[in-house]
Design a protein around this motif. Sequence first.
Motif, mmCIF file in Angstrom:
data_model
loop_
_atom_site.group_PDB
_atom_site.id
_atom_site.type_symbol
_atom_site.label_atom_id
_atom_site.label_comp_id
_atom_site.label_asym_id
_atom_site.label_seq_id
_atom_site.Cartn_x
_atom_site.Cartn_y
_atom_site.Cartn_z
ATOM 1 N N MET A 288 13.057 2.834 -3.211
ATOM 2 C CA MET A 288 12.043 2.247 -4.057
ATOM 3 C C MET A 288 10.670 2.347 -3.384
ATOM 4 S SD MET A 288 12.680 -1.080 -6.334
ATOM 5 C CE MET A 288 12.103 -2.423 -5.354
ATOM 6 N N THR A 289 10.645 2.147 -2.089
ATOM 7 C CA THR A 289 9.375 2.245 -1.366
ATOM 8 C C THR A 289 8.807 3.650 -1.471
ATOM 9 O OG1 THR A 289 10.065 0.527 0.161
ATOM 10 C CG2 THR A 289 8.279 1.945 0.873
ATOM 11 N N GLU B 281 9.364 5.868 -3.776
ATOM 12 C CA GLU B 281 8.889 6.070 -5.146
ATOM 13 C C GLU B 281 7.491 5.495 -5.330
ATOM 14 O OE1 GLU B 281 10.333 7.509 -8.154
ATOM 15 O OE2 GLU B 281 11.387 8.486 -6.523
#
Length: 76
Positions: free
Chosen positions: A1-2, A4
Amino acid sequence: MTTEGIFNCAVRRNARALSTAGTPTWQYVFGFEPSLALVPGAFHGAELVFLFDMDSLSLGQVAEDQRQLQQVMLRH
């Protein structure tokens, strides 16, 4: 997620802004795995051995069944 949030969202935002300003803009997702790479999978930078016609110990090598893709990428 980071990853992204840091990379993908910023790239998409910049591409959208460039396109809106009239600059021809392209994005791609590269999903091929180089052979013999130290990191398995389609990782960040995996396309470099295809784009620059090189074999690298860390990035891997283009397999024989991927040579046609490499030739297309080199022409572009």
